[in-house]
Every structure is written in C-alpha cells, then in structure tokens.
Design a protein around this motif. Structure first.
Motif, PDB file in Angstrom:
ATOM      1  N   ASN A 102     -28.235 -80.205   0.364  1.00 26.29           N
ATOM      2  CA  ASN A 102     -28.235 -81.857   0.166  1.00 26.29           C
ATOM      3  C   ASN A 102     -29.449 -82.344  -0.490  1.00 26.29           C
ATOM      4  N   THR A 103     -30.446 -81.328  -0.706  1.00 25.17           N
ATOM      5  CA  THR A 103     -31.610 -81.996  -1.460  1.00 25.17           C
ATOM      6  C   THR A 103     -31.058 -82.551  -2.851  1.00 25.17           C
ATOM      7  N   LYS A 104     -31.833 -83.514  -2.973  1.00 30.62           N
ATOM      8  CA  LYS A 104     -31.542 -83.971  -4.492  1.00 30.62           C
ATOM      9  C   LYS A 104     -31.865 -83.045  -5.639  1.00 30.62           C
ATOM     10  N   GLY A 105     -30.846 -83.047  -6.622  1.00 37.18           N
ATOM     11  CA  GLY A 105     -30.758 -82.257  -7.560  1.00 37.18           C
ATOM     12  C   GLY A 105     -30.555 -80.709  -7.449  1.00 37.18           C
ATOM     13  N   PHE A 106     -30.259 -80.398  -6.044  1.00 38.15           N
ATOM     14  CA  PHE A 106     -29.811 -78.904  -6.063  1.00 38.15           C
ATOM     15  C   PHE A 106     -28.367 -78.443  -6.810  1.00 38.15           C
ATOM     16  N   TRP A 107     -27.333 -79.427  -6.754  1.00 42.49           N
ATOM     17  CA  TRP A 107     -26.176 -79.116  -7.321  1.00 42.49           C
ATOM     18  C   TRP A 107     -26.305 -79.244  -8.958  1.00 42.49           C
ATOM     19  N   LYS A 108     -27.175 -79.827  -9.335  1.00 42.51           N
ATOM     20  CA  LYS A 108     -27.476 -79.900 -10.871  1.00 42.51           C
ATOM     21  C   LYS A 108     -28.236 -78.828 -11.252  1.00 42.51           C
ATOM     22  N   SER A 109     -29.030 -78.300 -10.535  1.00 43.15           N
ATOM     23  CA  SER A 109     -29.809 -77.063 -10.514  1.00 43.15           C
ATOM     24  C   SER A 109     -28.544 -75.760 -10.488  1.00 43.15           C
ATOM     25  N   VAL A 110     -27.785 -75.778  -9.597  1.00 39.90           N
ATOM     26  CA  VAL A 110     -26.772 -74.801  -9.637  1.00 39.90           C
ATOM     27  C   VAL A 110     -26.137 -74.629 -10.764  1.00 39.90           C
ATOM     28  N   ALA A 111     -25.527 -75.940 -11.317  1.00 40.94           N
ATOM     29  CA  ALA A 111     -24.742 -76.015 -12.367  1.00 40.94           C
ATOM     30  C   ALA A 111     -25.690 -75.495 -13.685  1.00 40.94           C
ATOM     31  N   MET A 168     -28.150 -73.564 -13.836  1.00 39.46           N
ATOM     32  CA  MET A 168     -28.512 -71.973 -13.643  1.00 39.46           C
ATOM     33  C   MET A 168     -27.154 -71.133 -14.061  1.00 39.46           C
ATOM     34  N   GLY A 169     -25.985 -71.825 -13.366  1.00 39.70           N
ATOM     35  CA  GLY A 169     -24.750 -70.946 -13.765  1.00 39.70           C
ATOM     36  C   GLY A 169     -24.551 -70.975 -15.159  1.00 39.70           C
ATOM     37  N   ILE A 170     -24.497 -71.798 -15.822  1.00 36.93           N
ATOM     38  CA  ILE A 170     -24.345 -72.141 -17.245  1.00 36.93           C
ATOM     39  C   ILE A 170     -24.982 -71.218 -18.132  1.00 36.93           C
ATOM     40  N   SER A 171     -26.413 -71.203 -17.809  1.00 37.47           N
ATOM     41  CA  SER A 171     -27.272 -70.250 -18.431  1.00 37.47           C
ATOM     42  C   SER A 171     -26.999 -68.791 -18.162  1.00 37.47           C
ATOM     43  N   PHE A 172     -26.659 -68.518 -16.897  1.00 33.41           N
ATOM     44  CA  PHE A 172     -26.308 -67.297 -16.899  1.00 33.41           C
ATOM     45  C   PHE A 172     -25.132 -66.563 -17.564  1.00 33.41           C
ATOM     46  N   ILE A 173     -24.094 -67.814 -17.571  1.00 30.23           N
ATOM     47  CA  ILE A 173     -22.717 -67.458 -18.402  1.00 30.23           C
ATOM     48  C   ILE A 173     -23.041 -67.131 -19.943  1.00 30.23           C
ATOM     49  N   ILE A 174     -23.734 -67.854 -20.589  1.00 27.92           N
ATOM     50  CA  ILE A 174     -24.181 -67.770 -21.920  1.00 27.92           C
ATOM     51  C   ILE A 174     -24.876 -66.624 -22.213  1.00 27.92           C
ATOM     52  N   ILE A 176     -12.154 -67.548 -15.099  1.00 31.50           N
ATOM     53  CA  ILE A 176     -12.376 -67.569 -13.886  1.00 31.50           C
ATOM     54  C   ILE A 176     -13.402 -66.763 -13.431  1.00 31.50           C
ATOM     55  N   GLY A 177     -13.325 -65.607 -13.992  1.00 32.86           N
ATOM     56  CA  GLY A 177     -14.563 -64.515 -13.836  1.00 32.86           C
ATOM     57  C   GLY A 177     -15.946 -65.282 -14.268  1.00 32.86           C
ATOM     58  N   SER A 178     -15.905 -65.811 -15.344  1.00 32.05           N
ATOM     59  CA  SER A 178     -17.057 -66.561 -15.965  1.00 32.05           C
ATOM     60  C   SER A 178     -17.614 -67.531 -15.032  1.00 32.05           C
ATOM     61  N   LEU A 179     -16.565 -68.476 -14.388  1.00 30.70           N
ATOM     62  CA  LEU A 179     -17.146 -69.449 -13.813  1.00 30.70           C
ATOM     63  C   LEU A 179     -17.380 -69.349 -12.426  1.00 30.70           C
ATOM     64  N   PHE A 229     -21.333 -69.531 -10.815  1.00 33.12           N
ATOM     65  CA  PHE A 229     -21.546 -70.186  -9.855  1.00 33.12           C
ATOM     66  C   PHE A 229     -22.165 -69.560  -8.511  1.00 33.12           C
ATOM     67  N   ILE A 230     -21.886 -68.177  -8.456  1.00 35.98           N
ATOM     68  CA  ILE A 230     -22.476 -67.392  -7.396  1.00 35.98           C
ATOM     69  C   ILE A 230     -23.902 -67.129  -7.730  1.00 35.98           C
ATOM     70  N   TYR A 231     -24.343 -66.749  -8.955  1.00 40.33           N
ATOM     71  CA  TYR A 231     -25.325 -66.474  -9.466  1.00 40.33           C
ATOM     72  C   TYR A 231     -26.339 -67.841  -9.342  1.00 40.33           C
ATOM     73  N   GLY A 232     -25.862 -68.976  -9.820  1.00 39.57           N
ATOM     74  CA  GLY A 232     -26.697 -70.080  -9.783  1.00 39.57           C
ATOM     75  C   GLY A 232     -26.993 -70.623  -8.404  1.00 39.57           C
ATOM     76  N   PHE A 233     -25.997 -70.578  -7.473  1.00 38.80           N
ATOM     77  CA  PHE A 233     -26.049 -70.887  -6.202  1.00 38.80           C
ATOM     78  C   PHE A 233     -27.245 -70.077  -5.457  1.00 38.80           C
ATOM     79  N   ILE A 234     -27.053 -68.850  -5.627  1.00 38.63           N
ATOM     80  CA  ILE A 234     -27.942 -67.788  -4.945  1.00 38.63           C
ATOM     81  C   ILE A 234     -29.592 -68.182  -5.231  1.00 38.63           C
ATOM     82  N   ILE A 235     -29.672 -68.324  -6.577  1.00 38.56           N
ATOM     83  CA  ILE A 235     -31.086 -68.346  -7.082  1.00 38.56           C
ATOM     84  C   ILE A 235     -31.451 -69.567  -6.910  1.00 38.56           C
ATOM     85  N   THR A 236     -30.620 -70.760  -7.198  1.00 40.66           N
ATOM     86  CA  THR A 236     -31.120 -72.079  -6.659  1.00 40.66           C
ATOM     87  C   THR A 236     -31.440 -72.270  -5.414  1.00 40.66           C
TER      88      THR A 236
END
Length: 88
Positions: free
Chosen positions: A8-17, A19-25, A59-62, A66-73
C-alpha cells in the motif's frame, strides 16, 4: 515488515509495472539475440505470434513480468521500510 503496509506504499504498483515492462523488453531482446543471432524483430515476433501461439506468448510475458516486478519491487520497498523504521 508488514505485507499490506509494503504493497500500500505510494508508488509501489507503479514500480511493479515499470520493473515488469523493463523485464519483458530485456528478456525478449536477449531471447531474440540467442535465437536469431542478431536483431530480427519481424522474425522473432512472427515465430512467437504465428499459428495461434500469441495467447501463450502474451500471457507468459505479462505473468513473468508481473512476478519479476513484484518480487524485486517488494524487496526494494521492504528494505527501504525496514531502514526507515530503524532510523526512528
């Protein structure tokens, strides 16, 4: 560390997104380089999106992003939160 407090920290979900997009690319560029030996975007996407394979690719990419972004963030935010609690 409180899970709800971290997510619930401000900016958490933006960071997840982000980080996830960066990982996918980065993941797809590295995979393309290993598969084709260079930058062949049309060949790479033709291979992965042909014959009805686009659903699994998407689906695999998303999901992996998401998993990578969530864990790292989560790790980054929980470390930051612990540091702030120690300083109080």
């Amino acid at each position: 560390m409180n899970f709800k407090k971290v997510v619930n920290t401000k900016g958490f979900w933006k960071s997840v997104a982000g980080m996830g997009i960066s990982f996918i690319i980065i993941y797809h560029i590295i995979t393309m380089l290993f598969t084709f030996g260079g930058f062949d975007f049309s060949g790479y996407f033709e291979l992965n999106l042909s014959d009805g394979r686009w659903q699994g690719f998407l689906i695999g990419s998303l999901l992996s992003g998401f998993i990578y972004g969530f864990i790292i963030t989560f790790g980054q935010f929980s470390i930051k939160q612990k540091k702030e609690e120690r300083e109080r």
